[in-house]
Design a protein around this motif. Structure first.
Motif, PDB file in Angstrom:
ATOM      1  N   UNK A  66     -20.544 -31.168   8.989  1.00 19.21           N
ATOM      2  CA  UNK A  66     -20.120 -31.297   7.521  1.00 19.21           C
ATOM      3  C   UNK A  66     -20.375 -29.953   6.856  1.00 19.21           C
ATOM      4  N   UNK A  67     -21.555 -29.288   7.428  1.00 20.48           N
ATOM      5  CA  UNK A  67     -21.715 -28.061   6.823  1.00 20.48           C
ATOM      6  C   UNK A  67     -20.523 -27.180   7.068  1.00 20.48           C
ATOM      7  N   UNK A  68     -19.980 -27.022   8.457  1.00 17.53           N
ATOM      8  CA  UNK A  68     -19.025 -26.330   8.650  1.00 17.53           C
ATOM      9  C   UNK A  68     -17.750 -26.589   8.014  1.00 17.53           C
ATOM     10  N   UNK A  69     -17.488 -28.029   7.555  1.00 15.48           N
ATOM     11  CA  UNK A  69     -16.205 -28.386   6.832  1.00 15.48           C
ATOM     12  C   UNK A  69     -16.388 -27.459   5.438  1.00 15.48           C
ATOM     13  N   UNK A  70     -17.613 -27.572   4.914  1.00 12.59           N
ATOM     14  CA  UNK A  70     -17.867 -27.052   3.657  1.00 12.59           C
ATOM     15  C   UNK A  70     -17.605 -25.349   3.458  1.00 12.59           C
ATOM     16  N   UNK A  71     -18.039 -24.991   4.685  1.00 15.02           N
ATOM     17  CA  UNK A  71     -18.005 -23.363   4.576  1.00 15.02           C
ATOM     18  C   UNK A  71     -16.496 -23.006   4.898  1.00 15.02           C
ATOM     19  N   UNK A  72     -15.683 -23.795   5.832  1.00 15.00           N
ATOM     20  CA  UNK A  72     -14.185 -23.668   5.797  1.00 15.00           C
ATOM     21  C   UNK A  72     -13.325 -23.813   4.416  1.00 15.00           C
ATOM     22  N   UNK A  78     -11.780 -18.511  -0.909  1.00 13.17           N
ATOM     23  CA  UNK A  78     -11.953 -17.186  -1.119  1.00 13.17           C
ATOM     24  C   UNK A  78     -10.743 -16.459  -0.473  1.00 13.17           C
ATOM     25  N   UNK A  79      -9.799 -17.029   0.405  1.00 12.49           N
ATOM     26  CA  UNK A  79      -8.621 -16.406   0.907  1.00 12.49           C
ATOM     27  C   UNK A  79      -7.542 -16.693  -0.301  1.00 12.49           C
ATOM     28  N   UNK A  80      -7.932 -17.671  -1.043  1.00 12.97           N
ATOM     29  CA  UNK A  80      -6.584 -18.045  -2.092  1.00 12.97           C
ATOM     30  C   UNK A  80      -7.181 -16.754  -3.164  1.00 12.97           C
ATOM     31  N   UNK A 136      -6.858 -22.426   8.921  1.00 12.44           N
ATOM     32  CA  UNK A 136      -7.814 -21.431   8.402  1.00 12.44           C
ATOM     33  C   UNK A 136      -7.415 -20.211   9.262  1.00 12.44           C
ATOM     34  N   UNK A 137      -7.327 -20.378  10.568  1.00 13.64           N
ATOM     35  CA  UNK A 137      -7.059 -19.228  11.521  1.00 13.64           C
ATOM     36  C   UNK A 137      -5.782 -18.538  11.077  1.00 13.64           C
ATOM     37  N   UNK A 138      -4.750 -19.631  10.744  1.00 13.20           N
ATOM     38  CA  UNK A 138      -3.394 -18.857  10.672  1.00 13.20           C
ATOM     39  C   UNK A 138      -3.583 -18.046   9.390  1.00 13.20           C
ATOM     40  N   UNK A 139      -4.279 -18.672   8.329  1.00  5.54           N
ATOM     41  CA  UNK A 139      -4.162 -17.901   6.984  1.00  5.54           C
ATOM     42  C   UNK A 139      -5.006 -16.324   7.350  1.00  5.54           C
ATOM     43  N   UNK A 140      -5.969 -16.303   7.938  1.00  2.41           N
ATOM     44  CA  UNK A 140      -6.750 -15.233   8.259  1.00  2.41           C
ATOM     45  C   UNK A 140      -5.792 -14.339   9.018  1.00  2.41           C
ATOM     46  N   UNK A 141      -5.111 -14.737  10.083  1.00  2.00           N
ATOM     47  CA  UNK A 141      -3.962 -13.901  10.770  1.00  2.00           C
ATOM     48  C   UNK A 141      -3.002 -13.255   9.764  1.00  2.00           C
ATOM     49  N   UNK A 142      -2.447 -14.284   9.057  1.00  2.00           N
ATOM     50  CA  UNK A 142      -1.429 -13.677   7.891  1.00  2.00           C
ATOM     51  C   UNK A 142      -1.936 -12.857   7.064  1.00  2.00           C
TER      52      UNK A 142
END
Length: 325
Positions: A66-72, A78-80, A136-142
């Motif tokens: 659940x914590x990881x979901x919140x962090x993601x 932040x990426x927005x 999320x990984x895709x957004x980081x890569x782009x």
């Protein structure tokens, strides 16, 4: 007490006791055991999906997930924000910086392009939250690719800016002598009367009247190509190569303050007014060459005069009078 079952026998006209077969008993027993096992398994699965059998370790893992979901979710928000900042930078880059330096804008498709071909995220598939992690990984890569493209673009802009600053410094943009009251212009560029033959001929520069010994300034950054009296008619003269096709000539000097091969800056004193060579009176004959072709120096006096002063100088320079050389 076990219940006894009977059936009616029409041949004997009597009721007979039903005796169950062993095979039937075994079948009933097997069916009962199978149904019991099936219901037991379903009950066990249902219990597994409740917190009834959760161990402390299971509860800890659940909290971590659940914590990881919140962090993601925080990372995506932040990426927005980063996307908005990148979009603003890209807009300024295309519509301001690259336009100013005559560089082609970078297309939006190139900036936002993903990664085709091989599935880069195969190792992330098959888990409960695979879609969240993969997106999320895709957004980081782009975003990383956008940053790389923008970084290269800014490197290019920096290089163009350096070249632009060198070009602006090289252009002969000031008057070669002090001309505060705008009265030093004795003759302009174009056809003028020759002071010796009185014949109308082309005058390839501008003449600035001044006393002998008046300082002469380099009109742009460059390298002194020559400082001698080797060219006919110019007397003691200096030629400066500014680069980018620009070259300036300063003629009839009384003396030099620079030598051939020396690098000079705009506004630096390079010599002094005189009347050497084919000259009628103390003055500076000044020429501007672009790409090997002589051009009107009047077109370059934007570095130290106002618009009104430019109009006044142009009026003086365009008079078809007699030149001083």
């Amino acid at each position: 007490m076990k219940k006894v079952k009977y059936y009616y026998d029409p041949e004997t006209l009597a009721y007979r006791k039903i005796k169950p077969r062993k095979r039937t008993k075994l079948a009933y027993a097997g069916l009962f055991l199978l149904s019991s096992a099936l219901f037991g398994f379903l009950g066990f699965v249902l219990l597994l999906n409740t917190s009834f059998f959760e161990t402390p370790k299971d509860r800890l893992l659940t909290r971590e997930i659940e914590n990881l979901k919140i962090n993601y979710d925080i990372v995506n928000r932040k990426m927005d924000q980063m996307d908005e900042v990148m979009a603003s930078i890209a807009e300024r880059d295309n519509n301001l910086y690259r336009t100013y330096f005559n560089a082609a804008p970078i297309p939006e498709e190139q900036r936002k392009a993903g990664f085709g071909g091989v599935n880069r995220y195969k190792e992330l598939e098959g888990y409960n939250n695979s879609q969240l992690v993969t997106d999320t990984r895709k957004r980081v890569d782009v975003l990383s690719k956008e940053l790389a493209i923008q970084s290269k673009s800014l490197d290019e802009i920096y290089r163009l800016a350096k070249e632009k600053s060198k070009l602006l410094a090289a252009i002969p943009a000031i008057q070669p002598v002090q001309n505060e009251k705008l009265r030093a212009v004795a003759s302009g560029f174009g056809y003028r009367s020759d002071p010796f033959t009185k014949v109308r001929k082309f005058h390839a520069g501008m003449d600035f009247s001044a006393r002998t010994g008046t300082p002469i300034f380099a009109t742009g950054d460059g390298v002194v190509a020559r400082a001698d009296a080797g060219a006919s008619g110019y007397g003691n003269h200096i030629v400066i190569r500014h680069g980018y096709g620009y070259e300036t000539l300063y003629g009839h000097l009384s003396k030099y303050k620079v030598r051939a091969g020396q690098r000079v800056k705009r506004g630096e004193i390079i010599g002094y007014v005189g009347s050497t060579g084919r000259s009628e009176a103390p003055h500076l004959h000044y020429e501007v060459h672009k790409g090997g072709v002589v051009v009107n120096p009047l077109n370059f006096y934007y570095g130290n005069i106002s618009a009104a002063e430019y109009v006044a100088i142009a009026k003086l320079a365009n008079q078809e009078n007699q030149s001083l050389d």
